[in-house]
Scaffold this active site. Structure first.
Site, mmCIF file in Angstrom:
data_model
loop_
_atom_site.group_PDB
_atom_site.id
_atom_site.type_symbol
_atom_site.label_atom_id
_atom_site.label_comp_id
_atom_site.label_asym_id
_atom_site.label_seq_id
_atom_site.Cartn_x
_atom_site.Cartn_y
_atom_site.Cartn_z
ATOM 1 N N LYS A 101 0.866 -1.177 0.000
ATOM 2 C CA LYS A 101 0.000 0.000 0.000
ATOM 3 C C LYS A 101 0.903 1.227 0.000
ATOM 4 O O LYS A 101 1.604 1.490 0.979
ATOM 5 C CB LYS A 101 -0.911 0.013 1.234
ATOM 6 C CG LYS A 101 -1.662 1.342 1.369
ATOM 7 C CD LYS A 101 -2.533 1.418 2.602
ATOM 8 C CE LYS A 101 -2.901 2.865 2.898
ATOM 9 N NZ LYS A 101 -3.781 3.025 4.053
ATOM 10 N N GLY A 162 -8.069 8.965 9.688
ATOM 11 C CA GLY A 162 -8.339 9.043 11.126
ATOM 12 C C GLY A 162 -9.404 10.052 11.529
ATOM 13 O O GLY A 162 -9.658 10.245 12.716
ATOM 14 N N ALA A 188 -9.592 5.399 4.111
ATOM 15 C CA ALA A 188 -9.532 6.538 5.043
ATOM 16 C C ALA A 188 -10.851 7.294 5.122
ATOM 17 O O ALA A 188 -11.518 7.521 4.112
ATOM 18 C CB ALA A 188 -8.438 7.532 4.678
ATOM 19 N N GLY A 189 -11.204 7.647 6.339
ATOM 20 C CA GLY A 189 -12.353 8.516 6.568
ATOM 21 C C GLY A 189 -13.571 7.811 7.120
ATOM 22 O O GLY A 189 -14.439 8.453 7.702
ATOM 23 N N ASN A 210 -9.261 1.549 9.597
ATOM 24 C CA ASN A 210 -8.502 1.179 10.794
ATOM 25 C C ASN A 210 -9.099 1.838 12.037
ATOM 26 O O ASN A 210 -9.648 1.180 12.913
ATOM 27 C CB ASN A 210 -7.034 1.572 10.608
ATOM 28 C CG ASN A 210 -6.106 1.051 11.705
ATOM 29 O OD1 ASN A 210 -4.941 0.810 11.455
ATOM 30 N ND2 ASN A 210 -6.571 0.858 12.920
#
Lengths: 259, 65
Positions: A101, A162, A188-189, A210
């Site tokens: 990644k 995040g 993300a988000g 995550n």
């Protein structure tokens, strides 16, 4: 029904890709990831602590490469050079495993992708034989460039890493998907299960998250929610939603009502 | 010999990367090693002789998203 995600020739039944950062400990990491059903799991590459904690547990003893596709990231890299170096270390660490990644960041405040460096690094990595899943912004032209270059998946942000703000510009993600011939994965988000479901309902091929799990009050329970949201969103996309209408349309027949 | 390992100065009682890994009690761990910015494959850790002043980086996988 067989509905598999194919990345670089490998197929996956789960469309949830999950990170291993920010958990309380490795036991919680393992339990959350097992519960999520994810098959592709991201890790970061960092200096080994020297002279302390010789018996420190190792993440890859909990999340093992024989069970999961390990996806090393280049988090923390702000230049193409650093990112390429990180990927080469990851490949050595993982015995030649060449799926990575790529994320090259622009600044610490936003962790927004630095596109010029991302393009440079992607090209260099692809030339070196890496299979690159690339974190990018939601610009459809950049996404097309990355695909044309040979990236095996394009991963636009839903919002800042995040942030948990969800998918702020679904229109752009849709523009990216319309043109794409490689998997488009929102990276993300995502903040909660409905964000993941929305991405999948739009037709995204997968979601990488995550913090939404690791920072939930109960991470393992959120991992379960995410698994269901991804599946529900995908099925909803495949089922095809009804058209939106401005006025009511009764669900119950109007004939035969007692007068 | 004196080395710089992950940014810190270290005196190695030995000659090879394998000696260094043993001295650091990192045997059996999943690691990648760079010497002077060049990756030295695991298969060569026993043979690769380090030199005084070498800059060594040892990395492993940690949690990340």
């Amino acid at each position: 029904m067989s509905d598999l995600l194919t990345i670089a020739g490998n197929t996956y039944s789960s469309r949830l890709l999950i990170g291993t950062g920010k958990y309380k400990d490795f036991d919680e990491t393992r339990e959350a990831i097992e519960t999520s059903g994810a098959q592709i799991v991201t890790v970061a590459i960092r200096r080994t602590n020297i002279g302390q904690n010789a018996d420190e547990p190792n993440l890859l003893d909990y999340i093992t490469p024989d069970k999961y596709t390990i996806l090393p990231n280049t988090a923390g890299c702000y230049t193409a050079e650093e990112a390429v170096r990180c990927c080469k270390l990851a490949r050595e660490l993982l015995d030649g495993h060449d799926l990575v990644k790529l994320e090259v960041l622009g600044d610490q405040k936003t962790l927004y992708p630095h596109i010029p460096h991302t393009l440079t690094a992607a090209r260099e990595l692809i030339d070196d034989g890496f299979k690159v899943m690339v974190y990018t912004n939601d610009d459809p032209i950049v996404a097309r460039e990355l695909e044309d270059m040979g990236c095996v998946a394009v991963m636009p942000l839903g919002s800042l890493i995040g942030s948990g703000l969800g998918i702020l510009n679904p229109h752009n993600i849709r523009l990216i998907m319309e043109e794409a011939n490689v998997p488009i994965i929102v990276d993300a988000g995502v903040g909660t299960a409905s964000d993941a479901a929305i991405a999948m309902e739009m037709g995204c091929d997968g979601v990488l998250l995550n913090s939404a799990v690791a920072h939930a009050r109960k991470p393992v329970l959120m991992a379960s929610a995410m698994k269901k949201a991804i599946e529900a969103g995908r099925e909803s996309f495949l089922a095809g939603r009804m058209p939106r209408k401005a006025y009511a349309s009764a669900s119950s027949p109007l004939d035969g009502i007692s007068q | 010999m004196k080395l710089t390992v992950n940014g810190d100065t270290l005196t190695l009682n030995g000659n090879t990367i394998a000696d260094l890994v043993t001295q650091l009690e990192l045997n059996g761990r999943r690691l990648a090693v760079e010497v002077n910015r060049e990756i030295i494959p695991k298969s060569q850790h026993g043979d690769h002789t380090l030199n005084d002043g070498d800059v060594v980086e040892i990395v492993h996988a940690i949690g990340g998203g």
